[in-house]
Enzyme design. Structure first.
Site, mmCIF file in Angstrom:
data_model
loop_
_atom_site.group_PDB
_atom_site.id
_atom_site.type_symbol
_atom_site.label_atom_id
_atom_site.label_comp_id
_atom_site.label_asym_id
_atom_site.label_seq_id
_atom_site.Cartn_x
_atom_site.Cartn_y
_atom_site.Cartn_z
ATOM 1 N N CYS A 191 -62.120 21.704 -58.628
ATOM 2 C CA CYS A 191 -62.132 23.117 -59.014
ATOM 3 C C CYS A 191 -63.431 23.564 -59.654
ATOM 4 O O CYS A 191 -63.719 24.759 -59.709
ATOM 5 C CB CYS A 191 -60.982 23.400 -59.975
ATOM 6 N N HIS B 85 -57.050 31.166 -56.414
ATOM 7 C CA HIS B 85 -57.837 29.981 -56.793
ATOM 8 C C HIS B 85 -58.252 29.193 -55.550
ATOM 9 O O HIS B 85 -57.742 28.099 -55.306
ATOM 10 C CB HIS B 85 -56.996 29.122 -57.745
ATOM 11 N N CYS C 193 -61.521 23.471 -65.633
ATOM 12 C CA CYS C 193 -61.121 22.067 -65.513
ATOM 13 C C CYS C 193 -61.223 21.659 -64.047
ATOM 14 O O CYS C 193 -61.343 22.495 -63.162
ATOM 15 C CB CYS C 193 -59.701 21.865 -66.022
#
Length: 438
Positions: A87, A394, A424
């Site tokens: 990510c 996302h 994160c």
């Protein structure tokens, strides 16, 4: 030499199988780059290097960042590399670009991230040499390479629920934050606050995989380091030169298309009552489809340059990249790492939490943003003020670049200040980037 941001641009984010599903990740990335360059107003031939994050690379083809650069119309002399830090990929791309510029190695670099989770393939392990007996198993690349903790062979959402319970982040807290994420994102769209971030995209409805534009990108001029001489005096034949007509994702003219100008996952009708009815992903857990982000498609890009380049060429610098820090902890504890990275960055820059005017934490789950706020002593209502990943989406490789861009544009709207974007990533890592405007 300080690194400045000349422009930001991102596609709207799409739902799984939604409005952007026909477009490859590298096409989305190429379009984000193309629009970032248009907004920067510089000669595309000035670009020296491209760094793009992408996580789900299986089946995408060689060197995805290079593909995105070519699709954007950049020259063959532009070097490119692809980053995979799950990510955090898009944010780390920006940090790496800043290091190249700060060191004097490059003057103009494009950095960002891209992902088409809709196009993630299924994998068939052991198929190369065949099966002697019994059945084979199809493996979902999106889960295996993106959403599964390698060290525990477990979905990160399952771990997130246990960590949330350990840290005292209740289901009610997560649902409330998720509801606010949708409400804030919807309000930001209605107020036009995303206009400086999102570059609308016209997705061709019949010409699959294509984007409709008013004019095709003009191929950028080549930058030959040392013209002439025995090294650079090579002229390839036409049939050995990459042909935009074959790989280019753009079409012009009266081509049927769907205009996408908003983040598809944002729910204007989100309600706490509806969220409360959703079943947890795991029995007894607290993470649901409502307080976690969806599975999404999209891309984001920033044009970065040295402050000296911007000054010499009379180009407005939107912001300065002031610093980056990374942190790592036990793999299940994703929720702790954004705050760890942010605190490390604050300490390095001799700043306090109260010195930061804008905070963006990636909402890998609502629980992650809530944990980051609690660890740093922040009021949750003061972070992600225009919504976050729970609402807007996302796309794994793009989210880090999106929240950096969001910090830049929010700081500019408020007239300046300092901002931190923190995120994160799978494997128990975190990254934070400090941005300054004014």
């Amino acid at each position: 030499m300080p690194t400045v941001v000349l422009s930001t641009a991102r596609t709207p984010f799409g739902r799984l199988g939604g409005a952007l599903a026909s477009l490859a990740a590298t096409t989305l990335g190429g379009d984000a780059i193309r629009n970032a360059l248009l907004r920067a107003g510089i000669d595309p031939g000035e670009v020296e290097h491209v760094i793009m994050g992408q996580v789900l690379q299986a089946g995408v083809g060689q060197a995805p960042a290079r593909q995105a650069a070519f699709k954007a119309g950049l020259a063959k002399t532009v070097t490119a590399e692809t980053i995979n830090k799950v990510c955090a990929s898009g944010m780390v791309a920006v940090a790496h670009a800043a290091r190249l510029i700060n060191s004097g190695e490059n003057e103009v670099v494009i950095a960002g991230g891209m992902e088409s989770m809709s196009n993630a393939p299924y994998l068939l392990a052991n198929a190369r040499f065949g099966y002697r007996f019994g059945n084979g198993e199809l493996i979902d690349d999106m889960v295996h390479d993106g959403l599964l903790d390698y060290y525990f062979d477990e979905a990160m959402a399952s771990q997130g629920a246990r960590v949330a319970a350990e840290l005292g982040v209740t289901r009610e807290m997560q649902d409330e934050f998720a509801y606010q994420s949708h409400a804030r994102a919807h309000a930001a769209h209605e107020a036009g606050n995303f206009a400086a971030e999102i570059a609308p995209i016209r997705v061709a409805t019949k010409a699959k995989g294509k984007i409709v534009v008013d004019a095709l990108p003009i191929p950028a001029r080549e930058r030959v380091p040392v013209p002439g001489g025995s090294v650079w005096n090579h002229v390839p034949p036409v049939n050995m030169t990459a042909d935009p007509a074959r790989y280019g994702p753009y079409v012009t003219g009266d081509v049927p298309a769907t205009l996408v100008d908003r983040d598809e996952p944002v729910r204007a009708d989100a309600s706490l009552a509806a969220m409360a009815k959703l079943k947890p992903i795991d029995e007894g857990g607290t993470i649901t489809a409502g307080n976690a982000p969806g599975v999404n498609d999209g891309a984001a890009a920033l044009v970065l340059a040295s402050a000296d380049y911007a000054q010499r060429n009379g180009v407005e610098a939107l912001a300065t990249i002031d610093g980056h820090a990374g942190a790592a902890w036990d793999p299940p504890y994703l929720a702790l790492t954004p705050a760890m990275a942010a605190q490390k960055l604050l300490d390095r820059m001799h700043l306090k939490v109260s010195d930061i005017n804008v905070w963006e934490f990636n909402e890998a789950f609502a629980a992650v943003a809530l944990t980051a706020a609690a660890r740093l002593g922040l009021d949750p209502t003061t972070i992600n003020v225009q919504g976050g990943a729970v609402a807007v989406g996302h796309p794994l490789g793009a989210s880090g670049a999106r929240i950096v861009s969001a910090v830049v544009q929010q700081l500019r709207r408020r007239g300046g200040g300092l901002g931190i974007a923190a995120i994160c990533s799978g494997g128990g890592q975190g990254d934070a980037l400090l941005v300054r405007v004014g």
